[in-house]
Scaffold this active site. Structure first.
Site, PDB file in Angstrom:
ATOM      1  N   GLN A   1      39.325  43.889  43.026  1.00  0.00           N
ATOM      2  CA  GLN A   1      39.980  43.634  42.119  1.00  0.00           C
ATOM      3  C   GLN A   1      39.896  42.911  41.239  1.00  0.00           C
ATOM      4  OE1 GLN A   1      43.268  43.984  44.518  1.00  0.00           O
ATOM      5  NE2 GLN A   1      45.047  43.780  42.610  1.00  0.00           N
ATOM      6  N   PHE A   2      39.223  43.173  39.962  1.00  0.00           N
ATOM      7  CA  PHE A   2      39.139  42.030  38.560  1.00  0.00           C
ATOM      8  C   PHE A   2      41.088  41.778  38.192  1.00  0.00           C
ATOM      9  CE2 PHE A   2      40.707  46.152  36.410  1.00  0.00           C
ATOM     10  CZ  PHE A   2      41.422  45.893  34.955  1.00  0.00           C
ATOM     11  N   THR A   3      41.694  42.080  38.183  1.00  0.00           N
ATOM     12  CA  THR A   3      42.789  42.152  38.228  1.00  0.00           C
ATOM     13  C   THR A   3      43.361  40.924  38.533  1.00  0.00           C
ATOM     14  OG1 THR A   3      44.573  43.283  39.721  1.00  0.00           O
ATOM     15  CG2 THR A   3      44.042  44.317  37.373  1.00  0.00           C
TER      16      THR A   3
END
Length: 150
Positions: free
Chosen positions: A78-80
């Site tokens: 999850q890059f966010t």
């Protein structure tokens, strides 16, 4: 590496209407990777995740690890988690690693975690539109960052 751990009664990951990972008791791990991450970060974080005492013992005290309860783990990239929100209303993801760096690190993280856990770890599909369902148990949710080991 930045992570959000959730102690769950059950969790699953669905891609294109197909469940690709599911589990009962264990940890759902949301994992964000940045360019500065190294194998040392993988080692520290996997040890911390596996040994964190956040499962109840017979007296309902959080005294057991996922290893102690023979729990399962699902890891979702999850890059966010690396969103920068200081300026404006649109998050910046400049600190999040690009796929050429993040994918090998994500795969290495999974491999090391499986080796230490002694069984298969569920995953999402890197870069896919995933539907993640979970029943948070507690609720118990913990964040960790290898650049800020508090």
């Amino acid at each position: 590496m930045r992570t959000v751990l959730q102690r769950v009664s059950n969790a699953s990951v669905t891609v294109d209407g197909k469940v690709i990972s599911s589990m009962d008791t264990g940890l759902l791990v949301l994992l964000g990777i940045e360019d500065a991450d190294t194998n040392a970060d993988i080692d520290w974080l996997t040890n911390k995740i596996l040994n964190l005492r956040i499962f109840n013992d017979e007296n309902e005290v959080m005294n057991h690890s996922v290893l102690d309860v023979d729990g399962d783990i699902i890891v979702v990239s999850q890059f966010t988690l690396h969103a920068l929100t200081k300026k404006g209303n649109r998050p910046s993801y400049i600190k999040a690693a690009k796929p050429d760096v993040a994918v090998p690190m994500y795969e290495e993280f999974i491999e090391v975690l499986e080796k230490k856990l002694g069984k298969k770890v569920g995953t999402g599909i890197f870069g896919a539109d995933m539907k993640v369902e979970l029943l948070n148990d507690g609720p118990v949710t913990i964040t960790m960052d290898t650049k800020n080991k508090e």
